[in-house]
Design an enzyme around this catalytic site. Structure first.
Site, short mmCIF file in Angstrom:
data_model
loop_
_atom_site.label_atom_id
_atom_site.label_comp_id
_atom_site.label_asym_id
_atom_site.label_seq_id
_atom_site.Cartn_x
_atom_site.Cartn_y
_atom_site.Cartn_z
N GLU A 180 10.42 -6.81 -1.54
CA GLU A 180 10.27 -8.25 -1.44
C GLU A 180 8.78 -8.58 -1.27
O GLU A 180 8.25 -8.51 -0.16
CB GLU A 180 11.06 -8.76 -0.24
CG GLU A 180 11.04 -10.25 -0.06
CD GLU A 180 11.75 -10.97 -1.17
OE1 GLU A 180 11.33 -12.09 -1.49
OE2 GLU A 180 12.73 -10.40 -1.72
N GLY A 228 0.84 -1.20 0.00
CA GLY A 228 0.00 0.00 0.00
C GLY A 228 0.87 1.23 0.00
O GLY A 228 2.09 1.13 0.03
#
Lengths: 238, 238
Positions: B118, B47
């Site tokens: 990641e 986000g």
DNA sequence: ACCGTAGGTGTCAGATCGACAATCAGGGAT
DNA sequence: ATCCCTGATTGTCGATCTGACACCTACGGT
């Protein structure tokens, strides 16, 4: 970022309320007349700014009490959606709003609220008519909340939130008919609702109103969902 | 207002993504490992912050592309809810977030995203386990979004969003089984889905996979809702 | 006593559902 | 080539649900 938006990194957040009820068989929504610019004099949904120490849910509950004099604890209140168009509010500070759907029984007269502005009930049909206007993007917000209410009636027991603590199956049927804008078969509706597990619970009492056999009184059951769902059968309007 | 909150009148707004997909029969969600405080090293939902000139929907779409390398245009993306607890983010600036549910087919390998951190797939079951931890209130956000997905499968055709452009009825059934965690009757599912108006459209083609008769390929139909709804019948898990 | 009205029960044919048998059409093993 | 295993697809059947509608019930009003 365009210069027009450079000064708008600070945003304010509001909660806007779509308070629905049924009055004489018509779905109504609570609106206020705006005192200040922008949109002074126009109709708008009640609402207000988030405070630093509260959640949006609390903002919605507080505004409901402050602007309409209603008791937030006693009625259904649920978040619907966020409206974040950068230009939805013409003021310098950008304003993002979160809309709430509130469902109320008919009884309370909202304008009696303490420091309430001029608040009043208007039929949803009138406000959603093509030429109708509401402040900001409130017409869209209203339409989305009404659509949410229509959907929820199918799968949940919220319809009872439109009724008083004790209600008749006829009252409940009028809720469905008003919100969906259809006419439902009385006998089948009666069976479906009374058979559904946890939807309505019979109190022993009856209510005898003008004309017709006295109706048994029920109160809302424990269940929150209905399975199988209530079906919205299209038939001609009354 | 308490002193602790006096300094937090300025709020930042984020969009957080719950990207779901099915991998080998299990419902997975996309998570990233946080680089910075707070919650550095912990798993979190992808986000990012709302920019001054965009809507939250655009923020969600942009973050989806930036953080996961996925194409927002090609998948289902819908707003779920707002999380506004004043203490949900321990930083000085208060942060309110709006969660989005994204539904993706299996194909894309997210970690391939350009400047992606990641990012990886984890089963929802693992993250929602009682002792599992996610940064901020992301566990709650994940649970709410998954619940939304479960409900939507009943009444809408979003299940096709988990599938590739062409899919078999078996693929679709696996979606329902993975999201609902139940086993469905193959013959009945097949009939219900193919009979439902506008849910799936037969392409002439077939797909012949290891073991079993070749399955007809379908693509998503025009309908957005299913009537009568798909029913979630509790039976023992596989 | 009669009528109008709304509540509530009975009935019945058609649609839907869940369970499960049966058939179909590939790949792989023998 | 044949058999076996697997999943796709079609059939069948009884239980249930639905929608339409007849019909009985119990009030107030006249």
């Amino acid at each position: 970022m365009s210069p027009a938006h450079r000064s708008r990194l600070l945003t304010h957040i509001t909660a806007d309320l779509v308070v629905l009820t049924i009055r004489s068989g018509q779905l109504h929504v609570l609106v206020v007349e705006r005192d200040n610019e922008p949109f002074a004099g126009q109709l708008a949904l009640p609402g207000g700014f988030l405070r630093g120490d509260e959640t949006l849910d609390r903002t919605a509950a507080r505004e409901l009490r402050e602007e309409t004099g209603m008791d937030p604890g006693s009625l259904h209140l649920e978040q619907v959606g966020v409206y974040s168009d950068p230009d939805r509010d013409p003021r310098v500070r950008r304003v993002i709003t979160c809309s709430y759907l509130a469902i109320a029984p008919n009884l309370p007269v909202p304008t009696a609220g303490s420091d309430a502005r001029e608040a009043r009930w208007v039929t949803v049909a009138r406000l959603l008519a093509p030429r109708a206007r509401l402040a900001f993007d409130h017409k869209r917000i209203l339409a989305d909340a009404v659509e949410r209410a229509r959907e929820k009636l199918q799968f949940s027991t919220v319809a009872t939130a439109f009724c008083d603590a004790e209600f008749t199956i006829g009252d409940l049927r009028e809720v469905y008919e008003a919100v969906w804008g259809v006419e439902l078969d009385r006998p089948n509706f009666h069976r479906k609702v009374t058979d559904a597990d946890g939807f309505v619970v019979s109190t022993g009492r009856k209510r005898t109103s003008a004309g017709g056999r006295p109706a048994s009184l029920y109160r809302a059951g424990d269940a929150e969902t209905i399975s199988p769902p209530m079906m919205r059968t299209p038939r001609a309007r009354k």
